[in-house]
Design a protein around this motif. Structure first.
Motif, PDB file in Angstrom:
ATOM      1  N   THR A   1       1.287  79.836 -41.691  1.00 51.91           N
ATOM      2  CA  THR A   1       2.395  79.408 -40.845  1.00 51.91           C
ATOM      3  C   THR A   1       2.072  77.996 -40.379  1.00 51.91           C
ATOM      4  OG1 THR A   1       2.665  81.681 -40.072  1.00 51.91           O
ATOM      5  CG2 THR A   1       3.789  79.979 -38.826  1.00 51.91           C
ATOM      6  N   GLY A   2       2.806  77.019 -40.922  1.00 47.08           N
ATOM      7  CA  GLY A   2       2.515  75.627 -40.564  1.00 47.08           C
ATOM      8  C   GLY A   2       1.103  75.270 -40.986  1.00 47.08           C
ATOM      9  N   ASP A   3       0.287  74.766 -40.026  1.00 47.85           N
ATOM     10  CA  ASP A   3      -1.098  74.409 -40.357  1.00 47.85           C
ATOM     11  C   ASP A   3      -2.087  75.516 -39.989  1.00 47.85           C
ATOM     12  OD1 ASP A   3      -0.946  74.125 -37.617  1.00 47.85           O
ATOM     13  OD2 ASP A   3      -1.973  72.191 -37.551  1.00 47.85           O
ATOM     14  N   SER A   4      -1.552  76.718 -39.708  1.00 46.03           N
ATOM     15  CA  SER A   4      -2.383  77.881 -39.396  1.00 46.03           C
ATOM     16  C   SER A   4      -2.529  78.759 -40.644  1.00 46.03           C
ATOM     17  CB  SER A   4      -1.748  78.691 -38.265  1.00 46.03           C
ATOM     18  OG  SER A   4      -2.450  79.892 -38.065  1.00 46.03           O
ATOM     19  N   VAL A   5      -3.784  79.058 -41.000  1.00 41.57           N
ATOM     20  CA  VAL A   5      -4.075  79.928 -42.138  1.00 41.57           C
ATOM     21  C   VAL A   5      -4.984  81.046 -41.654  1.00 41.57           C
ATOM     22  CG1 VAL A   5      -5.117  80.093 -44.434  1.00 41.57           C
ATOM     23  CG2 VAL A   5      -3.895  78.008 -43.773  1.00 41.57           C
ATOM     24  N   THR A   6      -4.563  82.289 -41.892  1.00 39.53           N
ATOM     25  CA  THR A   6      -5.369  83.449 -41.534  1.00 39.53           C
ATOM     26  C   THR A   6      -5.692  84.215 -42.805  1.00 39.53           C
ATOM     27  OG1 THR A   6      -4.255  83.619 -39.397  1.00 39.53           O
ATOM     28  CG2 THR A   6      -5.482  85.547 -40.143  1.00 39.53           C
ATOM     29  N   ASP A   7      -6.987  84.370 -43.090  1.00 39.32           N
ATOM     30  CA  ASP A   7      -7.450  85.160 -44.230  1.00 39.32           C
ATOM     31  C   ASP A   7      -8.107  86.429 -43.714  1.00 39.32           C
ATOM     32  OD1 ASP A   7      -6.625  83.543 -46.344  1.00 39.32           O
ATOM     33  OD2 ASP A   7      -8.456  82.351 -46.318  1.00 39.32           O
ATOM     34  N   THR A   8      -7.634  87.570 -44.213  1.00 38.47           N
ATOM     35  CA  THR A   8      -8.216  88.861 -43.859  1.00 38.47           C
ATOM     36  C   THR A   8      -8.737  89.503 -45.132  1.00 38.47           C
ATOM     37  OG1 THR A   8      -6.557  89.068 -42.107  1.00 38.47           O
ATOM     38  CG2 THR A   8      -7.830  91.037 -42.661  1.00 38.47           C
ATOM     39  N   ASN A   9     -10.046  89.744 -45.196  1.00 36.68           N
ATOM     40  CA  ASN A   9     -10.699  90.331 -46.365  1.00 36.68           C
ATOM     41  C   ASN A   9     -10.886  91.829 -46.148  1.00 36.68           C
ATOM     42  OD1 ASN A   9     -11.180  87.765 -47.738  1.00 36.68           O
ATOM     43  ND2 ASN A   9     -12.516  87.374 -46.001  1.00 36.68           N
TER      44      ASN A   9
ATOM     45  N   ASP B   1     -12.546  91.866 -42.300  1.00 40.48           N
ATOM     46  CA  ASP B   1     -12.919  90.753 -41.425  1.00 40.48           C
ATOM     47  C   ASP B   1     -11.863  89.673 -41.593  1.00 40.48           C
ATOM     48  OD1 ASP B   1     -14.078  88.561 -43.399  1.00 40.48           O
ATOM     49  OD2 ASP B   1     -14.939  90.484 -44.027  1.00 40.48           O
ATOM     50  N   GLN B   2     -11.613  88.965 -40.510  1.00 42.62           N
ATOM     51  CA  GLN B   2     -10.517  88.005 -40.487  1.00 42.62           C
ATOM     52  C   GLN B   2     -10.973  86.693 -39.866  1.00 42.62           C
ATOM     53  OE1 GLN B   2      -7.174  88.277 -37.469  1.00 42.62           O
ATOM     54  NE2 GLN B   2      -6.179  89.118 -39.295  1.00 42.62           N
ATOM     55  N   VAL B   3     -10.491  85.599 -40.433  1.00 40.60           N
ATOM     56  CA  VAL B   3     -10.741  84.267 -39.881  1.00 40.60           C
ATOM     57  C   VAL B   3      -9.399  83.542 -39.795  1.00 40.60           C
ATOM     58  CG1 VAL B   3     -11.884  82.037 -40.224  1.00 40.60           C
ATOM     59  CG2 VAL B   3     -13.066  84.152 -40.863  1.00 40.60           C
ATOM     60  N   ARG B   4      -9.096  83.030 -38.605  1.00 44.26           N
ATOM     61  CA  ARG B   4      -7.865  82.254 -38.402  1.00 44.26           C
ATOM     62  C   ARG B   4      -8.267  80.809 -38.151  1.00 44.26           C
ATOM     63  NH1 ARG B   4      -4.998  80.895 -33.624  1.00 44.26           N
ATOM     64  NH2 ARG B   4      -2.932  80.137 -34.149  1.00 44.26           N
ATOM     65  N   LYS B   5      -7.709  79.913 -38.986  1.00 38.09           N
ATOM     66  CA  LYS B   5      -7.985  78.481 -38.849  1.00 38.09           C
ATOM     67  C   LYS B   5      -6.686  77.734 -38.580  1.00 38.09           C
ATOM     68  CE  LYS B   5     -11.879  78.467 -42.079  1.00 38.09           C
ATOM     69  NZ  LYS B   5     -12.400  77.909 -43.321  1.00 38.09           N
ATOM     70  N   VAL B   6      -6.779  76.733 -37.721  1.00 38.86           N
ATOM     71  CA  VAL B   6      -5.663  75.833 -37.467  1.00 38.86           C
ATOM     72  C   VAL B   6      -6.175  74.432 -37.775  1.00 38.86           C
ATOM     73  CG1 VAL B   6      -4.043  74.923 -35.758  1.00 38.86           C
ATOM     74  CG2 VAL B   6      -4.666  77.353 -35.709  1.00 38.86           C
ATOM     75  N   SER B   7      -5.466  73.759 -38.666  1.00 40.02           N
ATOM     76  CA  SER B   7      -5.886  72.431 -39.134  1.00 40.02           C
ATOM     77  C   SER B   7      -7.330  72.458 -39.625  1.00 40.02           C
ATOM     78  CB  SER B   7      -5.716  71.381 -38.030  1.00 40.02           C
ATOM     79  OG  SER B   7      -4.363  71.294 -37.641  1.00 40.02           O
ATOM     80  N   GLY B   8      -7.719  73.548 -40.276  1.00 46.32           N
ATOM     81  CA  GLY B   8      -9.054  73.674 -40.857  1.00 46.32           C
ATOM     82  C   GLY B   8     -10.146  74.092 -39.890  1.00 46.32           C
ATOM     83  N   LYS B   9      -9.837  74.194 -38.596  1.00 49.77           N
ATOM     84  CA  LYS B   9     -10.847  74.554 -37.594  1.00 49.77           C
ATOM     85  C   LYS B   9     -10.674  76.029 -37.186  1.00 49.77           C
ATOM     86  CE  LYS B   9     -12.687  73.256 -33.117  1.00 49.77           C
ATOM     87  NZ  LYS B   9     -12.523  72.492 -31.900  1.00 49.77           N
ATOM     88  N   VAL B  10     -11.786  76.788 -37.184  1.00 44.65           N
ATOM     89  CA  VAL B  10     -11.741  78.201 -36.829  1.00 44.65           C
ATOM     90  C   VAL B  10     -11.276  78.362 -35.385  1.00 44.65           C
ATOM     91  CG1 VAL B  10     -13.098  80.318 -36.516  1.00 44.65           C
ATOM     92  CG2 VAL B  10     -13.542  78.831 -38.485  1.00 44.65           C
TER      93      VAL B  10
END
Length: 170
Positions: A117-125, A140-149
């Protein structure tokens, strides 16, 4: 009991139509071993995921938001197939989520749910193990906005098969 020739039973004697040293006992053992190995191969290769409607219960713990968040339970249902044992909920689709990197090995399934969503990327493995009418797994999940966790999450998944699909899988 039986007639031994030079200390060997008739079953241990080489047969004239076979190479020297190939006893009947040895050939029978080798044939049975070969049959057992050949018949076992499909059992390891074939998926053992029971298609149908499944009810999933997830518990998630989120960290990195700056405030304590208790475990959040989530329950949802969906129809799965052997080839597509993942459920994309309407909320996931609405949030721009897609399933990527799905791998199925027997009754084990791994995949990544990626939401953008926009510059937010959430990856859930996800790592799931199906056993007949039940499934257990972790994620496990990591949410990054503009590349920063921005946040991380971990959780468990349990599911049970409810029966045949009431709505076709997509």
């Amino acid at each position: 009991m039986g007639h031994a020739i030079n200390g060997q039973t008739p079953f241990d004697q080489p047969l004239p139509s076979h190479p020297a040293g190939a006893s009947l006992t040895g050939r029978i053992f080798f044939t049975l071993l070969l049959l057992a190995l050949v018949s076992a191969v499909p059992a390891f290769a074939a998926p053992t995921i029971n298609p149908g409607d499944w009810e999933y219960s997830m518990k998630m713990k989120i960290e990195g938001l700056g405030i304590p968040i208790p475990q959040i339970p989530v329950t949802f249902t969906g129809c799965i197939t052997e080839k597509n044992p993942t459920v994309e909920t309407p909320e996931m689709k609405k949030a721009g989520c897609k399933i990527v990197n799905q791998k199925i090995s027997g009754n084990n399934v791994t995949y990544t749910g990626r939401c953008v969503t926009g510059d937010s990327v959430t990856d859930t493995n996800y790592k799931m193990n199906f056993q007949g009418n039940s499934m257990t797994g972790t994620f496990d999940q990591v949410r990054k906005v503009s590349g920063k966790v921005q946040s991380t999450a971990t959780g468990t998944i349990n599911a049970k098969r409810l029966g045949p699909c009431t709505k076709p899988a997509k």
